[in-house]
Design an enzyme around this catalytic site. Structure first.
Site, PDB file in Angstrom:
ATOM      1  N   LYS A   1      -5.841  -2.261  -2.215  1.00 54.68           N
ATOM      2  CA  LYS A   1      -5.138  -1.577  -1.130  1.00 54.68           C
ATOM      3  C   LYS A   1      -6.110  -1.200  -0.015  1.00 54.68           C
ATOM      4  O   LYS A   1      -5.787  -1.315   1.172  1.00 54.68           O
ATOM      5  CB  LYS A   1      -4.418  -0.342  -1.681  1.00 54.68           C
ATOM      6  CG  LYS A   1      -3.286  -0.714  -2.650  1.00 54.68           C
ATOM      7  CD  LYS A   1      -2.813   0.489  -3.463  1.00 54.68           C
ATOM      8  CE  LYS A   1      -1.662   0.103  -4.378  1.00 54.68           C
ATOM      9  NZ  LYS A   1      -1.377   1.164  -5.376  1.00 54.68           N
TER      10      LYS A   1
ATOM     11  N   GLY B   1       3.385   2.476  -1.745  1.00 59.34           N
ATOM     12  CA  GLY B   1       4.835   2.461  -1.995  1.00 59.34           C
ATOM     13  C   GLY B   1       5.666   2.600  -0.737  1.00 59.34           C
ATOM     14  O   GLY B   1       5.563   1.790   0.181  1.00 59.34           O
TER      15      GLY B   1
ATOM     16  N   GLY C   1       4.892   6.529 -19.938  1.00 56.29           N
ATOM     17  CA  GLY C   1       5.198   5.462 -18.980  1.00 56.29           C
ATOM     18  C   GLY C   1       4.497   5.623 -17.635  1.00 56.29           C
ATOM     19  O   GLY C   1       4.789   4.896 -16.694  1.00 56.29           O
TER      20      GLY C   1
ATOM     21  N   ASP D   1      -6.928  -1.751  -8.419  1.00 55.98           N
ATOM     22  CA  ASP D   1      -5.701  -1.656  -7.614  1.00 55.98           C
ATOM     23  C   ASP D   1      -5.968  -0.896  -6.315  1.00 55.98           C
ATOM     24  O   ASP D   1      -5.534  -1.300  -5.230  1.00 55.98           O
ATOM     25  CB  ASP D   1      -4.620  -0.947  -8.449  1.00 55.98           C
ATOM     26  CG  ASP D   1      -3.380  -0.641  -7.647  1.00 55.98           C
ATOM     27  OD1 ASP D   1      -2.599  -1.567  -7.387  1.00 55.98           O
ATOM     28  OD2 ASP D   1      -3.195   0.542  -7.266  1.00 55.98           O
TER      29      ASP D   1
ATOM     30  N   GLY E   1       6.977   3.081  -7.690  1.00 58.65           N
ATOM     31  CA  GLY E   1       8.315   3.285  -8.234  1.00 58.65           C
ATOM     32  C   GLY E   1       9.329   2.376  -7.574  1.00 58.65           C
ATOM     33  O   GLY E   1       9.130   1.903  -6.456  1.00 58.65           O
TER      34      GLY E   1
ATOM     35  N   VAL F   1       0.842  -1.199   0.000  1.00 54.97           N
ATOM     36  CA  VAL F   1       0.000   0.000   0.000  1.00 54.97           C
ATOM     37  C   VAL F   1       0.876   1.248   0.000  1.00 54.97           C
ATOM     38  O   VAL F   1       1.742   1.398   0.868  1.00 54.97           O
ATOM     39  CB  VAL F   1      -0.927   0.045   1.237  1.00 54.97           C
ATOM     40  CG1 VAL F   1      -1.765   1.321   1.249  1.00 54.97           C
ATOM     41  CG2 VAL F   1      -1.831  -1.178   1.285  1.00 54.97           C
TER      42      VAL F   1
ATOM     43  N   GLU G   1       0.045   1.866 -17.693  1.00 54.05           N
ATOM     44  CA  GLU G   1       0.350   0.604 -18.363  1.00 54.05           C
ATOM     45  C   GLU G   1      -0.316   0.569 -19.742  1.00 54.05           C
ATOM     46  O   GLU G   1      -1.284   1.286 -20.000  1.00 54.05           O
ATOM     47  CB  GLU G   1      -0.201  -0.568 -17.532  1.00 54.05           C
ATOM     48  CG  GLU G   1       0.234  -0.608 -16.104  1.00 54.05           C
ATOM     49  CD  GLU G   1       1.557  -1.341 -15.911  1.00 54.05           C
ATOM     50  OE1 GLU G   1       2.027  -1.973 -16.880  1.00 54.05           O
ATOM     51  OE2 GLU G   1       2.121  -1.261 -14.805  1.00 54.05           O
TER      52      GLU G   1
END
Lengths: 436, 436
Positions: free
Chosen positions: B205, B134, B187, B201, B302, B132, B190
């Protein structure tokens, strides 16, 4: 169910909050720890005042030794504040093999090393989440999940009183003295607000954050500390014109083998999330080499949020006790033999952008004289504002500089302030543009 | 110095970041753990591609069993993602007595209970900070220092792709499709962005956060999930006019013995700190009964930030190993037998304020008809905007309601949308006014 007994030193506002939280959320805490946490003894000099909570009969004592020597008590919570007798009590608790939870930033900022060493010898934990930013679990995060990072910067709004005053000065265009007086009437500032408004409380907290983030001992007295009492509403207005807000910022930076640690009013860009931290709220922004920038925000003081942090620490220790261990992690998150002695960078060697407000007589050539001196000290001007002309009268001249060396700026101001066209001491406020 | 050996499943972006962090900050990590943490084996189907890091010879294998069965490996890091073979590998690691660190929100949201039960049986830890937000250490905080609180609300901006797209739609007045296409080229999204933009997503979380905060099992499939693909720039513009920004918000609320868990575009006041969370950043705001409101902010995805969270979990486990214990805290922070089965509140029973945009023919009496139906379902109107008149043409009519029951609003819209004066399906966006 196993019972873990704790003793509380100090039944002031925070202590009362801790007692209330341990009782109110007892079953929740048991569900998370697997044990019942019981407040066995509370020591306070005043055991007669009604705190609005119902305590077990006979739990109160004026004699701290009763709990410091009680073999049933595993955790001592120190919420007396100040240096003595808090220090003596904490050391005695450790000596008797008890874990310690404290909110005492002043004590740890000055005597942390001695206390951590004693705890290492006895294999007990010393936890102090409540010492910085009330309920915000920032110390646990540095010691814990963010531990893999080399931190480069810390920026904190750590004193609710200052931030409340600055927020009102900003919103209302009011002057410092008037807002302080009203804040005192409303209970947002102490009768003697020196520790808060002169930045001492913020510096105590910064000392702890710097130790935790950079793994170093910090000599608290060496932290450069300026408060907010000399700020004027004029500066706040100029700041806004340039796209900044003024906050009392705790700043920590790692620079090779040296560390910057300083507390002073700082201009930060209005669009930075820290600029939106208003009123009595606190926030801390870090940058780590892997995590990047990260910010924590919440209530930085008060009975309930601070109690949340204290009891969080008690839960941490209780989980260790339930797992059958004493000490799991050193107070600063580093092995005790891995804590360094990084030197504090002298204030004259820091580099910053500066806001300088000169109070000058409005006369031709004034600006040339000022900028000439700045130039002679390698201070380059980014922008300048001279308010409406009023020949022969005092006007503010505001200069925003590019990055410059603090010692150069000091020398230039000392020189300029001797000019007879300068009516009073110039105002200097540092600017942090990117907060990374 | 003692050595703790870990095995890594999956050398994709995050896995590469973890390997890099363990090597780059090896001495810092040793100073904090008191042991050397060594990456002994990495399993990936592709062991030939150059990831830009230098690995010890022979460390790479295509055979996950090599590390799942290696008795020297204490911790297995699962960074494969998806359900299988991740689930099989995780269960096998646990079965073999290894601690598990994972970033796999999909796996835990769906199969968490089975995995937690297996870990309890074997007395090992399952940590998942990276699942969750990052690098933001929010799960550690809920399990750890904030554990004494009963939480009432969770509000999260948890998907960087959605937030990036919404930020650009807001700043540029651009439409969803155009920004998505550009985000894919850059980028930030996706090639198949469904999981992100449809809110799946975020819902994964949220399932984890709800479990942690409210101590309950959550049936992931029951979480109401709407994405951002149906948002139009018109709605973003109207939101601004009313003082709101639109964010894809994960919302969790405790309501007695029931829990609300939902993901949908939400209007939040522009002056709330969450409204300033822009681009790929994430933030989570909680309210606890003692801590009050608290917010965490940082990079939500990231290589490097996520590696920070994974290695933070490895450090946590390593400290346990150094203290001589296996499991110290259950995955959700509650004793396994204390986790509840709170019911999810059906979506029809939630109460909210609503923004509704009708696409109506501009004809006298339209508003009376619409407001008549709303009134018949007890939906009271707070404000209304009807854009420039263009008799006989399609115009947007925007209505902001007071608190109303979702099922009433749904019925009213179903009825109104059948009118021949209504040109297309009405747009409905929920509003959160105070976020406490």
């Amino acid at each position: 169910m196993k019972e873990i007994k704790v003793g509380l030193l100090g039944l002031g506002t925070i202590g009362t909050g801790v007692a209330k939280l341990l009782m109110t959320n007892a079953s929740l805490i048991s569900a998370k720890v697997g044990a019942r946490i019981t407040l066995k003894k509370i020591a306070d000099l005043d055991i007669t005042t009604d705190r609005g909570i119902t305590l077990t009969d006979g739990i109160l004592t004026t004699n701290a030794d009763e709990l410091l020597t009680d073999p049933e008590i595993s955790v001592v919570i120190e919420l007396i504040g100040g240096y003595e007798p808090a220090k003596r009590f904490v050391l005695k608790a450790i000596e008797n093999g008890k874990h310690v939870v404290t909110a005492n930033k002043a004590l740890l900022a000055l005597h942390g090393e001695e206390i951590y060493k004693a705890a290492a010898n006895k294999g007990v934990e010393v936890l102090f989440e409540a010492a910085v930013a009330g309920g915000i679990p920032v110390i646990s995060a540095i010691r814990g999940n963010m531990a893999a990072n080399n931190f480069s910067t810390i920026f904190g709004i750590l004193n609710g009183t200052c931030n409340y005053i600055l927020t009102r000065m900003t919103d209302e265009g009011a002057d410092f003295a008037a807002v302080l007086k009203n804040a005192q009437e409303l209970g947002y500032a102490e009768a003697d607000p020196t520790f808060d408004i002169e930045g001492v409380d913020t510096a105590h907290k910064l000392a702890l954050l710097v130790s935790l983030c950079f793994g170093t001992r910090v000599t608290f007295g060496d932290i450069h500390t300026e408060g907010i009492s000399s700020l004027s509403s004029v500066d706040i207005k100029f700041a806004r014109d340039f796209g900044y807000k003024i906050k009392l910022l705790a700043i920590g930076k790692r620079d090779g083998d040296r560390v910057e640690a300083r507390v002073h009013p700082t201009m930060i860009p209005v669009n930075n999330p820290l600029a939106d931290v208003n009123g009595a709220f606190n926030a801390i922004r870090f940058t780590g080499d892997f995590i990047g920038p990260v910010m924590f925000y919440g209530r930085g003081a008060g009975m309930d949020p601070t109690a949340s942090a204290v009891v969080g620490d008690i839960i941490e220790i209780s989980r260790n006790i339930m797992a059958g261990i004493g000490r799991r992690c050193a107070p600063l998150g580093y092995r005790d033999d891995a804590v360094a002695n990084l030197a504090l960078k002298p204030m004259g060697e820091i580099e910053s952008k500066y806001y300088i407000r000169f109070s000058a007589v409005d006369r031709p050539g004034v600006l040339a004289k000022i900028s000439g001196v700045l130039g002679s000290y390698n201070i380059s001007i980014e922008s300048m504002v001279q308010s409406a002309r009023m020949a022969g009268e005092e006007v503010p001249i505001v200069i925003m500089t590019h990055e410059a060396l603090e010692s150069d700026v000091r020398k230039a101001l000392d020189e300029i302030d001797t000019f007879d066209i300068i009516m009073r001491k110039s105002q200097l406020i540092r600017i942090e543009d990117n907060l990374e």
